[in-house]
Write an enzyme that holds these catalytic residues in place. Structure first.
Site, PDB file in Angstrom:
ATOM      1  N   LEU A  94       0.816  -1.324   0.108  1.00  0.00           N
ATOM      2  CA  LEU A  94      -0.128  -0.157   0.071  1.00  0.00           C
ATOM      3  C   LEU A  94       0.950   1.171   0.125  1.00  0.00           C
ATOM      4  O   LEU A  94       0.569   2.284  -0.660  1.00  0.00           O
ATOM      5  CB  LEU A  94      -0.828   0.030   1.219  1.00  0.00           C
ATOM      6  CG  LEU A  94      -2.072  -0.857   1.141  1.00  0.00           C
ATOM      7  CD1 LEU A  94      -2.904  -1.056   2.474  1.00  0.00           C
ATOM      8  CD2 LEU A  94      -3.054  -0.407   0.203  1.00  0.00           C
TER       9      LEU A  94
ATOM     10  N   ASP B 165      10.834   3.920   4.478  1.00  0.00           N
ATOM     11  CA  ASP B 165      10.936   2.528   4.569  1.00  0.00           C
ATOM     12  C   ASP B 165      12.003   1.922   5.426  1.00  0.00           C
ATOM     13  O   ASP B 165      13.045   2.329   5.168  1.00  0.00           O
ATOM     14  CB  ASP B 165      10.631   1.854   3.516  1.00  0.00           C
ATOM     15  CG  ASP B 165       9.991   0.267   3.512  1.00  0.00           C
ATOM     16  OD1 ASP B 165       8.790   0.261   3.522  1.00  0.00           O
ATOM     17  OD2 ASP B 165      10.684  -0.633   4.020  1.00  0.00           O
TER      18      ASP B 165
ATOM     19  N   ASN C 257       1.518   5.053   7.114  1.00  0.00           N
ATOM     20  CA  ASN C 257       1.205   3.918   6.776  1.00  0.00           C
ATOM     21  C   ASN C 257       1.926   2.537   7.245  1.00  0.00           C
ATOM     22  O   ASN C 257       1.591   1.221   7.385  1.00  0.00           O
ATOM     23  CB  ASN C 257       1.401   3.645   5.147  1.00  0.00           C
ATOM     24  CG  ASN C 257       1.099   2.233   4.532  1.00  0.00           C
ATOM     25  OD1 ASN C 257      -0.015   1.713   4.194  1.00  0.00           O
ATOM     26  ND2 ASN C 257       2.396   1.770   4.142  1.00  0.00           N
TER      27      ASN C 257
ATOM     28  N   TYR D 119      -3.055  -6.160  16.929  1.00  0.00           N
ATOM     29  CA  TYR D 119      -3.236  -5.369  15.596  1.00  0.00           C
ATOM     30  C   TYR D 119      -4.509  -4.506  15.501  1.00  0.00           C
ATOM     31  O   TYR D 119      -4.729  -3.121  15.505  1.00  0.00           O
ATOM     32  CB  TYR D 119      -3.325  -6.116  14.614  1.00  0.00           C
ATOM     33  CG  TYR D 119      -3.440  -5.428  13.241  1.00  0.00           C
ATOM     34  CD1 TYR D 119      -2.280  -4.783  12.459  1.00  0.00           C
ATOM     35  CD2 TYR D 119      -4.599  -5.759  12.284  1.00  0.00           C
ATOM     36  CE1 TYR D 119      -2.501  -4.146  11.176  1.00  0.00           C
ATOM     37  CE2 TYR D 119      -4.771  -5.276  11.236  1.00  0.00           C
ATOM     38  CZ  TYR D 119      -3.681  -4.409  10.688  1.00  0.00           C
ATOM     39  OH  TYR D 119      -3.935  -3.850   9.489  1.00  0.00           O
TER      40      TYR D 119
ATOM     41  N   LYS E 204      -5.079  -0.379  15.640  1.00  0.00           N
ATOM     42  CA  LYS E 204      -5.807   0.242  14.565  1.00  0.00           C
ATOM     43  C   LYS E 204      -7.147   0.972  15.010  1.00  0.00           C
ATOM     44  O   LYS E 204      -7.578   1.993  14.495  1.00  0.00           O
ATOM     45  CB  LYS E 204      -6.358  -0.871  13.744  1.00  0.00           C
ATOM     46  CG  LYS E 204      -5.185  -1.275  12.775  1.00  0.00           C
ATOM     47  CD  LYS E 204      -4.305  -0.233  11.992  1.00  0.00           C
ATOM     48  CE  LYS E 204      -3.358  -0.679  11.100  1.00  0.00           C
ATOM     49  NZ  LYS E 204      -2.494   0.384  10.499  1.00  0.00           N
TER      50      LYS E 204
ATOM     51  N   THR F   5      -1.850  -7.275   0.571  1.00  0.00           N
ATOM     52  CA  THR F   5      -0.552  -6.944   0.943  1.00  0.00           C
ATOM     53  C   THR F   5       0.260  -7.776   1.377  1.00  0.00           C
ATOM     54  O   THR F   5      -0.231  -8.987   1.628  1.00  0.00           O
ATOM     55  CB  THR F   5      -0.517  -5.704   2.108  1.00  0.00           C
ATOM     56  OG1 THR F   5      -1.011  -6.231   3.302  1.00  0.00           O
ATOM     57  CG2 THR F   5      -1.550  -4.480   1.812  1.00  0.00           C
TER      58      THR F   5
END
Length: 301
Positions: A18, A37, A100, A171, A175, A205
């Site tokens: 993404l 990254d 992201n 997770y 989120k 992904t």
């Protein structure tokens, strides 16, 4: 001329999936980018995709765009400032942060270790905090100096955070926290010209390909789960066109975009006096029966 012409953005976790789709999409729309990254794998293992940020930068430059690479850890406080400073040093300004970066450590709640929990919460929640916090400080200083600010924070939440996901307690918690953070950022930063919105992508992904949520493409059909499908909304939210759109959570799937309603009041019961414990069962069950059904938890039977 693209809708992000003249805009400068940081995209974290932009070496693959993404994030890479966002970076390429933004560059195609004229944005100049800091491509971040760290080069870790799906579970955060070091060095698994070393050089990914540089490769995306090369691809952007080859297409005529402008970008610089950054390989810092998004959850490192000082690294967040380095990213902001790099954008300003390279391009003279910063207009948007697209958060992201992240990874997963899938575990059922009763087997999740403290180390796994902390690692996931750190990269997602703290990772969304550090860079955005330094960016907000920069934008506040610009506003106080009398320079107009029209800036953007674009966060990444998930259906796992909005409704839960079996085997992903850490997770999902991270989120969900990001969705709440977005609402607070939108409320607090509006006065200085900053909007904040969040995306819950439905896309293929490295993380979705590791378990039960694999999203294979069908040959010859529209690739519903292609990461590139998410990029146009990101470009819009980064652009000047999205001025005034803030505090929203969007879910995307293929060619569909949904606006999430979020937590809101539903049926209630007012006795007009203090409840007795033995009368709560009938009241609670009546309320649950009368509310709109919630979306099911991912993976729940």
């Amino acid at each position: 001329m693209g809708i992000c012409e003249g805009r400068v953005a940081i995209v974290t976790g932009a070496g693959n999936g993404l994030g890479k789709a966002y970076a390429l999409g933004l560059a195609a729309e004229g944005a100049r980018l800091v491509v971040n990254d760290l080069g870790v794998g799906t579970h955060g293992e070091a060095g698994a995709t070393k050089g990914a940020a540089e490769q995306v930068v090369e691809e952007i430059r080859a297409a005529g765009g402008e970008a610089v690479a950054n390989t810092d850890d998004v959850a490192d406080w000082d690294a967040g400032k380095r990213m902001v400073d790099l954008a300003i040093a390279s391009f003279g300004r910063l207009d948007a942060v697209v958060n992201n970066a992240g990874f997963v450590r899938d575990r059922m709640f009763f087997t999740c270790s403290p180390e796994e929990w902390d690692a996931v919460i750190r990269v997602h929640l703290r990772g969304h905090f550090c860079t955005s916090r330094h960016a907000a400080e920069y934008w506040r200083a610009e506003s106080k100096a009398g320079r107009p600010v029209d800036a953007r924070i674009v966060n990444t939440t998930s259906g796992a955070g909005l409704q839960g996901s079996v085997g992903q307690s850490a997770y999902s918690t991270a989120k969900g926290g990001i969705a709440a953070l977005t609402l607070v950022q939108a409320a607090e930063l509006a006065r200085i010209g900053v909007t904040a919105n969040a995306l819950a992508p439905n896309a293929r992904t490295r993380m979705t390909d590791t378990g039960a949520f694999a999203m294979a493409a069908e040959e010859g059909a529209f690739d519903v789960f292609a990461p590139e499908n998410m990029a146009p909304l990101v470009a819009y939210l980064v652009s000047a066109q999205s001025r005034g759109v803030t505090g929203q959570v969007f879910e995307l799937k293929g060619g569909q975009v949904f606006l999430s309603q979020g937590w809101t009041d539903s049926p209630s019961h007012d006795k007009g006096a203090r409840f007795e414990a033995d009368e709560m069962d009938a009241i609670v069950r009546a309320l649950v029966a009368s509310r709109e059904p919630a979306k099911p938890v991912y993976g729940a039977g």
